[in-house]
Structure formats: C-alpha cells, structure tokens
Enzyme design. Structure first.
Site, PDB file in Angstrom:
ATOM      1  N   ILE A 138      44.724-117.518 -82.009  1.00 18.03           N
ATOM      2  CA  ILE A 138      44.045-118.579 -82.769  1.00 18.03           C
ATOM      3  C   ILE A 138      42.727-118.954 -82.087  1.00 18.03           C
ATOM      4  O   ILE A 138      41.678-119.035 -82.731  1.00 18.03           O
ATOM      5  CB  ILE A 138      44.968-119.811 -82.920  1.00 18.03           C
ATOM      6  CG1 ILE A 138      46.179-119.450 -83.788  1.00 18.03           C
ATOM      7  CG2 ILE A 138      44.200-120.993 -83.527  1.00 18.03           C
ATOM      8  CD1 ILE A 138      47.262-120.506 -83.864  1.00 18.03           C
ATOM      9  N   ILE A 182      44.700-128.553 -82.496  1.00 17.44           N
ATOM     10  CA  ILE A 182      45.385-127.794 -83.554  1.00 17.44           C
ATOM     11  C   ILE A 182      46.652-127.152 -82.983  1.00 17.44           C
ATOM     12  O   ILE A 182      47.197-126.232 -83.569  1.00 17.44           O
ATOM     13  CB  ILE A 182      44.469-126.704 -84.176  1.00 17.44           C
ATOM     14  CG1 ILE A 182      43.815-125.839 -83.078  1.00 17.44           C
ATOM     15  CG2 ILE A 182      43.421-127.330 -85.084  1.00 17.44           C
ATOM     16  CD1 ILE A 182      43.096-124.607 -83.588  1.00 17.44           C
ATOM     17  N   SER A 183      47.095-127.619 -81.808  1.00 15.52           N
ATOM     18  CA  SER A 183      48.264-126.974 -81.197  1.00 15.52           C
ATOM     19  C   SER A 183      49.535-127.796 -81.410  1.00 15.52           C
ATOM     20  O   SER A 183      50.233-127.624 -82.413  1.00 15.52           O
ATOM     21  CB  SER A 183      48.002-126.697 -79.720  1.00 15.52           C
ATOM     22  OG  SER A 183      47.725-127.883 -79.009  1.00 15.52           O
ATOM     23  N   ARG A 184      49.824-128.693 -80.501  1.00 10.97           N
ATOM     24  CA  ARG A 184      50.968-129.599 -80.649  1.00 10.97           C
ATOM     25  C   ARG A 184      50.559-130.960 -80.118  1.00 10.97           C
ATOM     26  O   ARG A 184      49.826-131.050 -79.108  1.00 10.97           O
ATOM     27  CB  ARG A 184      52.172-129.106 -79.832  1.00 10.97           C
ATOM     28  CG  ARG A 184      52.923-127.957 -80.430  1.00 10.97           C
ATOM     29  CD  ARG A 184      53.690-128.363 -81.690  1.00 10.97           C
ATOM     30  NE  ARG A 184      54.458-127.266 -82.222  1.00 10.97           N
ATOM     31  CZ  ARG A 184      54.032-126.380 -83.134  1.00 10.97           C
ATOM     32  NH1 ARG A 184      52.815-126.490 -83.627  1.00 10.97           N
ATOM     33  NH2 ARG A 184      54.824-125.417 -83.564  1.00 10.97           N
ATOM     34  N   ASP A 186      45.216-132.318 -85.921  1.00 10.23           N
ATOM     35  CA  ASP A 186      46.142-131.844 -86.961  1.00 10.23           C
ATOM     36  C   ASP A 186      47.580-132.097 -86.528  1.00 10.23           C
ATOM     37  O   ASP A 186      48.505-131.911 -87.310  1.00 10.23           O
ATOM     38  CB  ASP A 186      45.919-130.346 -87.225  1.00 10.23           C
ATOM     39  CG  ASP A 186      46.755-129.847 -88.399  1.00 10.23           C
ATOM     40  OD1 ASP A 186      46.822-130.572 -89.422  1.00 10.23           O
ATOM     41  OD2 ASP A 186      47.363-128.762 -88.311  1.00 10.23           O
ATOM     42  N   GLU A 223      55.417-136.908 -85.812  1.00  4.15           N
ATOM     43  CA  GLU A 223      54.753-136.575 -87.079  1.00  4.15           C
ATOM     44  C   GLU A 223      55.692-136.956 -88.203  1.00  4.15           C
ATOM     45  O   GLU A 223      56.841-136.503 -88.176  1.00  4.15           O
ATOM     46  CB  GLU A 223      54.435-135.084 -87.157  1.00  4.15           C
ATOM     47  CG  GLU A 223      53.267-134.700 -86.278  1.00  4.15           C
ATOM     48  CD  GLU A 223      53.051-133.191 -86.183  1.00  4.15           C
ATOM     49  OE1 GLU A 223      53.741-132.443 -86.897  1.00  4.15           O
ATOM     50  OE2 GLU A 223      52.216-132.765 -85.384  1.00  4.15           O
ATOM     51  N   HIS A 244      49.413-131.844 -89.953  1.00  4.03           N
ATOM     52  CA  HIS A 244      49.942-130.568 -89.450  1.00  4.03           C
ATOM     53  C   HIS A 244      49.890-129.485 -90.548  1.00  4.03           C
ATOM     54  O   HIS A 244      50.926-128.987 -90.992  1.00  4.03           O
ATOM     55  CB  HIS A 244      51.373-130.760 -88.929  1.00  4.03           C
ATOM     56  CG  HIS A 244      51.792-129.680 -87.965  1.00  4.03           C
ATOM     57  ND1 HIS A 244      52.633-129.916 -86.903  1.00  4.03           N
ATOM     58  CD2 HIS A 244      51.496-128.359 -87.894  1.00  4.03           C
ATOM     59  CE1 HIS A 244      52.836-128.799 -86.243  1.00  4.03           C
ATOM     60  NE2 HIS A 244      52.160-127.839 -86.824  1.00  4.03           N
ATOM     61  N   GLY A 300      47.875-126.588 -90.359  1.00  6.22           N
ATOM     62  CA  GLY A 300      47.182-125.380 -89.873  1.00  6.22           C
ATOM     63  C   GLY A 300      47.429-124.142 -90.725  1.00  6.22           C
ATOM     64  O   GLY A 300      46.506-123.388 -91.020  1.00  6.22           O
ATOM     65  N   SER A 301      48.661-123.914 -91.098  1.00  8.66           N
ATOM     66  CA  SER A 301      48.973-122.678 -91.845  1.00  8.66           C
ATOM     67  C   SER A 301      49.225-122.945 -93.325  1.00  8.66           C
ATOM     68  O   SER A 301      49.753-122.083 -94.031  1.00  8.66           O
ATOM     69  CB  SER A 301      50.217-122.024 -91.247  1.00  8.66           C
ATOM     70  OG  SER A 301      51.348-122.854 -91.472  1.00  8.66           O
TER      71      SER A 301
HETATM   72  O1  LIG Z   1      52.450-125.468 -86.184  1.00  7.50           O
HETATM   73  C1  LIG Z   1      52.570-124.436 -86.746  1.00  7.50           C
HETATM   74  C2  LIG Z   1      53.019-123.258 -86.108  1.00  7.50           C
HETATM   75  O2  LIG Z   1      53.606-123.335 -85.028  1.00  7.50           O
HETATM   76  O3  LIG Z   1      52.784-122.201 -86.671  1.00  7.50           O
END
Ligand SMILES: O=CC(=O)O
Length: 327
Positions: free
Chosen positions: A162, A242-244, A268, A273, A292, A294-295
């Site tokens: 990423i 954008i991770s955790r 994100d 959450e 959250h 991202g995907s």
């Molecule tokens: O947070 C989303 C993932 O881990 O893909």
C-alpha cells in the site's frame, strides 16, 4: 442446505452490516455450501463436523477457542482484507488451522484513499462542501485557505504494497517522498519512485509535511505515534492514517490537534470504530474522518471475495494457499 458435494463453509450471515454481500452469494454458492452462524448454532452437532473453512468477511464471525473446539475438521480461515490483528494466529495454529488474507487486491484502493484523505484535508474539502451547501454560513471568507500539496514532502511509514502505491501516486504531485520501514529497506522500489529512506523514524517525522501511516498493526507498531512523535512533526504537518487506529495514541493525537502541535489529521481508522458520537475527534474542523473505507469499492470487494474463495479452495485441495499468512 445445499449440494452435499460442496465443501461446507461457515460465514457470519448474508447481508446486513457484517454479512457476505447478497450479490456475491451466487458465485459463492456454486463453490461452497454456505452455512450461516445462525444455521450452525441451530445444528451444531451435525454441522460442526462438516465445516471445513471459515469465510471471515470483515472480522466476522469472531473466532475463539470454543468455536475452534466445535469445528474438528476446520482447515482454513480465509480473512478478508490485509490486516489480521483480529485473529489469534497462535491459537489457530495450535488447532492446525491455516490462515489467509487478501493483501494484493486491497492495495490500490487503499492507496487511492490515502491520497484522497491527504488532498481532502489539505484543501479542506469537507468544510468547503458544507460552506457551499449551507445558506447560513458565510460563502468562502477571504481568510479561509487550505495548504498546497504539490511539491511538499510526504513521509510514508510502512512502505509495503500500500505504501508503495501511495508513493507512486505522490510522484504525480511532484512530492518529495521519504519513507521508513522498521525491518526492511527496499532499494529497488525506493529508486523506482525516487523515495528517500529514513533509517530513523524521527528524521521522517521532522521533515515531512504529510505523514502517512501504512503499517500493519503488530505489538511493535501499537501506538507507534504518540506524544513524542507528534511533537517531532512540523506544526504545519498533517497526519494521515490508513492502517489501524491503534497505531496512533489517540488521546495524544487529540491533545496535539487541540494545542496546534500539528496542523491536521485525516483518519480512515480509529479506535473504537465507530467513535462515540461525543468524541473530540468528531468535532474538530482540522480532522477529516472516514469510516474505515480503504477497500470499499465494488470492484475491490468482489476481488477480495474471489481471492478468499481461491485461498479456501487451495487449502481444501492441499495446494499451496496463494495468500497464506504465516506465523
Ligand atoms: O482494513 C482493511 C484491511 O485490513 O484490509
């Protein structure tokens, strides 16, 4: 229940907040006999013996020792997405259960979102939108200005799949790209995107206008960014995560934003959450926040489902699992 020839696969449910998408089930049902948690709990004795895989869509169903004990023929847990911090790998391994994820298919969209958050925060898109649609607020006061992204310095912490895609995108903005990896320097990728390696995270924090977190959550990255790290950042800098959520000490972040230690944050991910409705991060104008996602595109979610299917099929036929997560 369906065709007895198909492998039995446990899912949380179909539809709803955590369920497998309705429009994915047609595909899945041609390959697996899907058993929802509800069906399983109603007929535990029979189904417990039959189930050979868990299709874990967004961290559901929760897998604990009791569930594992009741599934003696379980071979694999196919987890969606890239993060596996919701799984106890040691416990699964002690039951001889393999684990897979879908790291490659989520990277493009997650990198896109990281860049979207960076731009949205810098150019104050959410505030701008509110100004444009609200007849009660002043329409574009003269002192309401954003900051320029092009030509500034982006520090990427965690140059994995990423992080690398974020760097590729940042090149289009003529950004100076710095990166830090805890374990591994990747000289080939580094030169492909013209990134500068910072051995010390502190150097990256001090030099970046935007700091993007793209690491996986592990005991080593838990609260990697705390008060000390925030204080090292420029007062004009923005933190993008954008991770955790747990990669950042959130209380320290709130304090840093309140005290103008850093300029802004674009998140994100948070913990928990969603955040409680009265959480300070939800009230700050200099915080851009998304749930959250991202995907969360139609295309990627479909690829994730297909990728999880391949992982299960490989595990059940004794072939190498394409995206096996090793302990
Ligand atoms: O947070 C989303 C993932 O881990 O893909």
């Amino acid at each position: 229940m369906e065709d007895q020839e198909l492998p039995y696969v446990l899912i949380d449910c179909i539809g709803g907040k955590h369920g497998v998408y309705e429009d994915h089930t047609e595909f899945l049902k041609t390959r697996f006999c899907l058993i929802t948690m509800k069906e399983y709990l109603e007929n535990k004795k029979f189904l417990g013996e039959k189930i050979r895989a868990i299709f874990m869509w967004y961290h559901k169903p929760v897998i604990d020792e009791e569930l594992l004990q009741s599934l003696p023929n379980l071979k694999v847990v196919a987890s969606s997405g890239v993060g596996i911090d919701h799984l106890d790998l040691n416990l699964l391994s002690s039951f001889g259960v393999k684990v897979s994820n879908t790291p490659f298919v989520v990277s493009t969209d997650t990198a896109d979102l990281g860049v979207a958050l960076m731009l949205a925060s810098a150019r104050r898109l959410v505030e701008g939108y509110q100004m444009a649609v609200s007849p009660d607020t002043e329409y574009f006061p003269a002192d309401w200005l954003g900051v320029e992204v092009s030509g500034t310095a982006l520090g990427i912490i965690g140059m994995g799949t990423i992080g690398y895609k974020v760097a590729q995108r940042a090149r289009a903005f003529d950004m100076k790209i710095l990166y830090h990896n805890r374990n591994q320097r990747n000289k080939e990728e580094e030169s492909a995107v013209g990134a500068i390696y910072c051995k010390k995270i502190d150097d990256l924090l001090q030099q970046s206008d935007f700091v993007m977190l793209a690491v996986t959550l592990t005991p080593q990255t838990h609260k990697l960014i705390g008060k000390r790290e925030l204080e090292l950042m420029k007062p004009t800098a923005t933190l993008i995560n954008i991770s955790r959520g747990l990669v950042v000490d959130q209380d320290a972040l709130v304090e840093a934003l309140q005290n103008k230690v850093i300029k802004a944050a674009a998140l994100d991910v948070t913990y928990p959450e969603p955040l409680p409705r009265d959480h300070p991060l939800l009230k700050m104008k200099n915080v851009t926040i998304t749930p959250h996602i991202g995907s969360a595109t139609k295309e990627t979610r479909r690829l994730m489902m297909e990728n999880m299917t391949e992982n299960i099929q490989a595990a059940l036929t004794g072939l190498p699992i394409p995206n096996e997560v090793l302990l």
